[in-house]
Design a protein around this motif. Structure first.
Motif, mmCIF file in Angstrom:
data_model
loop_
_atom_site.group_PDB
_atom_site.id
_atom_site.type_symbol
_atom_site.label_atom_id
_atom_site.label_comp_id
_atom_site.label_asym_id
_atom_site.label_seq_id
_atom_site.Cartn_x
_atom_site.Cartn_y
_atom_site.Cartn_z
ATOM 1 N N LEU A 18 0.806 -1.399 -0.159
ATOM 2 C CA LEU A 18 0.067 0.135 -0.064
ATOM 3 C C LEU A 18 0.691 1.635 -0.189
ATOM 4 O O LEU A 18 0.651 2.166 -0.728
ATOM 5 C CB LEU A 18 -0.793 -0.293 1.526
ATOM 6 N N ARG A 19 1.759 0.748 0.740
ATOM 7 C CA ARG A 19 2.295 2.590 0.929
ATOM 8 C C ARG A 19 3.501 2.626 -0.428
ATOM 9 O O ARG A 19 3.870 3.903 -1.221
ATOM 10 C CB ARG A 19 3.936 2.078 1.800
ATOM 11 N N GLU A 20 4.065 2.075 -1.695
ATOM 12 C CA GLU A 20 4.077 2.071 -2.721
ATOM 13 C C GLU A 20 3.413 1.996 -3.423
ATOM 14 O O GLU A 20 3.735 2.905 -4.782
ATOM 15 C CB GLU A 20 5.214 0.673 -2.900
ATOM 16 N N THR A 26 -0.280 4.077 -5.252
ATOM 17 C CA THR A 26 -1.167 5.501 -5.099
ATOM 18 C C THR A 26 -2.223 5.395 -4.662
ATOM 19 O O THR A 26 -3.178 6.186 -3.757
ATOM 20 C CB THR A 26 -1.077 6.041 -6.294
ATOM 21 N N LYS A 27 -2.681 4.092 -3.784
ATOM 22 C CA LYS A 27 -4.243 3.888 -3.287
ATOM 23 C C LYS A 27 -3.769 4.362 -1.708
ATOM 24 O O LYS A 27 -5.337 4.565 -1.188
ATOM 25 C CB LYS A 27 -4.079 2.120 -2.880
ATOM 26 N N ALA A 28 -2.763 4.684 -0.948
ATOM 27 C CA ALA A 28 -2.719 4.981 0.382
ATOM 28 C C ALA A 28 -2.257 5.779 1.098
ATOM 29 O O ALA A 28 -0.935 6.619 -0.563
ATOM 30 C CB ALA A 28 -2.451 3.662 0.967
ATOM 31 N N LEU A 29 -2.562 7.048 1.650
ATOM 32 C CA LEU A 29 -1.152 7.780 2.363
ATOM 33 C C LEU A 29 -0.781 7.558 3.322
ATOM 34 O O LEU A 29 -1.638 6.866 4.818
ATOM 35 C CB LEU A 29 -2.786 9.367 3.241
ATOM 36 N N TRP A 30 0.618 7.703 3.446
ATOM 37 C CA TRP A 30 1.292 6.914 4.869
ATOM 38 C C TRP A 30 2.009 8.585 5.408
ATOM 39 O O TRP A 30 2.312 9.337 5.327
ATOM 40 C CB TRP A 30 2.101 6.732 4.063
ATOM 41 N N LEU A 31 1.192 8.457 6.545
ATOM 42 C CA LEU A 31 2.021 9.713 7.388
ATOM 43 C C LEU A 31 2.550 9.196 8.635
ATOM 44 O O LEU A 31 2.367 8.523 9.049
ATOM 45 C CB LEU A 31 -0.117 10.419 7.641
ATOM 46 N N ASP A 32 4.082 9.275 8.641
ATOM 47 C CA ASP A 32 5.193 9.353 9.002
ATOM 48 C C ASP A 32 4.924 9.916 10.485
ATOM 49 O O ASP A 32 4.835 11.068 10.877
ATOM 50 C CB ASP A 32 6.100 8.975 8.519
ATOM 51 N N GLY A 33 3.967 9.233 11.556
ATOM 52 C CA GLY A 33 4.086 9.669 13.134
ATOM 53 C C GLY A 33 5.236 9.583 14.075
ATOM 54 O O GLY A 33 5.164 9.863 15.215
ATOM 55 N N THR A 34 6.109 8.638 13.710
ATOM 56 C CA THR A 34 7.737 7.686 14.358
ATOM 57 C C THR A 34 7.538 8.955 15.249
ATOM 58 O O THR A 34 8.699 8.582 16.532
ATOM 59 C CB THR A 34 8.387 7.300 13.726
#
Length: 259
Positions: free
Chosen positions: A21-23, A25-33
């Motif tokens: 999914l991350r790779e 265009t089907k999802a928004l990946w929000l990095d909260g680390t």
């Protein structure tokens, strides 16, 4: 339908489906680390940072599917439902009631977010929590009875773990209005054969969960869905990652069909 992934702990790195999914265009990946003050409890500065991250991603409402990491971050359901601007019913799958007041102050927590929704969200008509351990229902009901002037507890309905079998093929008696639904799924409501989580788990099967969601979706618009309950981030476990990756895939595909 938009898929949003909140990566707070890095646990999704071991899941093939989530990386796919991350790779894409089907999802928004929000990095909260890199956000401080978010593990189990979410302080005001962290809440503001998460809301800013969501806004900067161009998200304006609670629609879609939201993966929100492990159970320690279930308070994200409060942040997402704050974006709902119409009367709605909150349906929660969880082995725990998540209605405990915080140990200090009024901080948002993974164990008390449902209470915060009831206290603060004027659009919440009622809350239905499915799959809660029977003894925890007894405990929270006793606490509610001892504080009758507290939160809007008359709007909370529990379907105990022991009652699941009797309602899996029928409609939920407490979903009685035509209001839209927001669904929050903690995978610890599922039996260990279906998910590996960082909290004690219930006995719900994936088919039972799907049957309940399918039934309530027949007569109600679903605003959005969030999913938490990943494994403990500090224990490397390829078996757990493979199990949860497959479960996340099945849930995403199932939800995309009915939303």
């Amino acid at each position: 339908m938009q898929i949003t992934i909140h990566d707070f702990s890095g646990v999704y790195s071991g899941q093939k489906f989530m990386q796919t999914l991350r790779e894409s265009t089907k999802a928004l990946w929000l990095d909260g680390t890199g956000i401080a003050g978010i593990d189990c409890y979410c302080d005001d500065e962290a809440v503001a940072a998460i809301r800013e991250q969501i806004a900067n991603a161009g998200i304006k409402n609670a629609e879609g599917i939201h993966f929100i990491d492990g159970g320690n971050y279930h308070y994200m359901s409060k942040i997402w439902t704050d974006m709902v601007q119409e009367p709605f019913t909150l349906v929660v799958f969880d082995h725990h009631p998540d209605m405990q007041p915080p140990r200090f102050g009024d901080i948002l927590s993974c164990g008390g977010w449902v209470k915060k929704v009831l206290d603060e969200n004027k659009f919440t008509d009622n809350v239905i929590i499915i799959g809660v351990a029977d003894h925890l229902v007894d405990e929270i009901c006793a606490e509610i009875a001892s504080h009758p002037t507290g939160a809007r507890n008359d709007n909370v309905f529990f379907i105990r773990e022991s009652e699941i079998a009797s309602i899996q093929t029928g409609s939920l008696p407490t979903v009685h209005s035509t209001l839209p639904l927001y669904i929050s799924i903690d995978k610890d409501a599922l039996a260990p054969a279906f998910a590996a989580t960082n909290w004690d788990q219930g006995s719900l099967s994936l088919d039972q969960m799907k049957a309940i969601i399918t039934e309530i979706a027949k007569d109600h618009r679903i605003i959005g869905v969030d999913i938490c309950g990943e494994r403990a981030r500090d224990i490397e476990d390829s078996r757990a990652d493979a199990l949860n990756s497959e479960l996340n895939r099945e849930l995403a595909e199932f939800l995309l069909e009915i939303l």
